[in-house]
Design an enzyme around this catalytic site. Structure first.
Site, PDB file in Angstrom:
ATOM      1  N   ASN A 134       0.825  -1.217   0.000  1.00  0.00           N
ATOM      2  CA  ASN A 134       0.000   0.000   0.000  1.00  0.00           C
ATOM      3  C   ASN A 134       0.858   1.266   0.000  1.00  0.00           C
ATOM      4  OD1 ASN A 134       1.023   0.081   2.567  1.00  0.00           O
ATOM      5  ND2 ASN A 134      -0.933  -0.058   3.632  1.00  0.00           N
ATOM      6  N   HIS A 136       3.355   1.897   2.164  1.00  0.00           N
ATOM      7  CA  HIS A 136       3.914   2.348   3.445  1.00  0.00           C
ATOM      8  C   HIS A 136       5.429   2.230   3.461  1.00  0.00           C
ATOM      9  CE1 HIS A 136       3.351  -1.889   5.444  1.00  0.00           C
ATOM     10  NE2 HIS A 136       4.595  -1.756   5.078  1.00  0.00           N
TER      11      HIS A 136
HETATM   12  C1  F6R Z   1       9.984  -3.045   8.056  1.00  0.00           C
HETATM   13  C2  F6R Z   1       9.152  -1.985   7.516  1.00  0.00           C
HETATM   14  C3  F6R Z   1       8.128  -2.225   6.459  1.00  0.00           C
HETATM   15  C4  F6R Z   1       8.580  -3.209   5.370  1.00  0.00           C
HETATM   16  C5  F6R Z   1       7.477  -3.416   4.340  1.00  0.00           C
HETATM   17  C6  F6R Z   1       7.870  -4.436   3.288  1.00  0.00           C
HETATM   18  O1  F6R Z   1      10.866  -2.543   9.041  1.00  0.00           O
HETATM   19  O2  F6R Z   1       9.275  -0.906   7.962  1.00  0.00           O
HETATM   20  O3  F6R Z   1       7.791  -0.995   5.865  1.00  0.00           O
HETATM   21  O4  F6R Z   1       9.730  -2.706   4.762  1.00  0.00           O
HETATM   22  O5  F6R Z   1       6.306  -3.832   4.966  1.00  0.00           O
HETATM   23  O6  F6R Z   1       8.008  -5.686   3.894  1.00  0.00           O
HETATM   24  P1  F6R Z   1       8.623  -6.928   3.101  1.00  0.00           P
HETATM   25  O7  F6R Z   1      10.067  -6.604   2.889  1.00  0.00           O
HETATM   26  O8  F6R Z   1       8.465  -8.100   4.031  1.00  0.00           O
HETATM   27  O9  F6R Z   1       7.878  -7.042   1.821  1.00  0.00           O
END
Ligand code: F6R
Length: 239
Positions: A134, A136
């Site tokens: 999304n 973030h």
């Molecule tokens: C983790 C964080 C999140 C992840 C995001 C992607 O510290 O802040 O913003 O970077 O949710 O997660 P993955 O890498 O598992 O797809």
């Protein structure tokens, strides 16, 4: 933004080159780390370079982006546990120089203290980011004001769903987290965002080519003077 499209293996090595460059220039750099699946190959590469004596984290200070509310540091899904097991235990970092937001002490005083600790170290030289489907960054979900500093958040249903893959049941996923704010992230002198896989393709296109909007938190990177976006072919397919 510098957008670099390459295989995940090459991304790990090219991102590690950026760490090597910063550490050569400033051995006592302040580095911001992230958790999740995305940085794992990079962390393995950093560990290998420490073992080969190409880089050292001996004088480095670290700040992590975020932590779940309510999980003990020893909980195997806490971000503290993740960092210890996937990076910190295997590099020559001084544990006293590691900072991860507490998921247990979450009063305004502790949130302010996290910002103050970053400022006291002279700010973050390089902050690593993943990206949520999304948009973030950290746990700054869509709609988070760009001016936000470290704060407590309620996770969105889509983030809880995405992160439930690491828990036995969806109910066990914490509903809240503490995260650096967008402003905290943007204050870092250099940003490295890595996006891997098909599921990130749409949001990567919005981040890079869409309007800068709080509805797509990562789009704020367009305003940063030194931001790298590394995407593999799958994540870059709509660019
Ligand atoms: C983790 C964080 C999140 C992840 C995001 C992607 O510290 O802040 O913003 O970077 O949710 O997660 P993955 O890498 O598992 O797809």
């Amino acid at each position: 933004m510098k957008v670099i499209i390459d295989s995940s293996k090459n991304i790990a090595s090219r991102a590690a080159d950026l760490y090597e460059e910063v550490l050569n220039r400033k051995p006592d750099a302040v580095l911001g780390f992230a958790t999740g699946s995305t940085p794992l190959e990079l962390y393995a590469e950093l560990i290998a370079r420490v073992q080969n004596k190409r880089i050292s984290f001996q004088n480095v200070t670290t700040f992590n982006l975020d932590e779940y509310v309510g999980l003990e540091p020893t909980h195997n899904q806490s971000y503290r546990y993740f960092m210890d097991h996937n990076l910190f235990q295997s590099i020559d970092l001084d544990p006293a120089k590691v900072h991860i937001p507490s998921g247990l002490k979450i009063g305004q005083e502790e949130l302010d203290a996290y910002e103050a600790a970053i400022a006291a170290c002279g700010g973050i030289d390089m902050q690593l980011l993943g990206i949520g489907r999304n948009g973030h960054i950290g746990f700054n979900e869509p709609g988070t004001p760009f001016g936000a500093l470290t704060h407590k958040v309620r996770l969105t249903e889509s983030t809880i769903e995405a992160n439930s893959r690491f828990f036995a049941t969806k109910d066990e996923v914490p509903k809240e987290a503490v995260t650096m704010g967008i402003r905290t992230v943007m204050n870092a002198r250099r940003l490295i965002l890595i996006a891997l896989g098909d599921s990130k393709a749409e949001i990567v296109a919005k981040t890079v080519n869409g309007p800068v909007t709080e509805e797509v938190p990562a789009s704020v990177l367009q305003l940063h003077p030194d931001a790298y976006i590394f995407a593999d072919e799958e994540a870059a397919k709509y660019l």
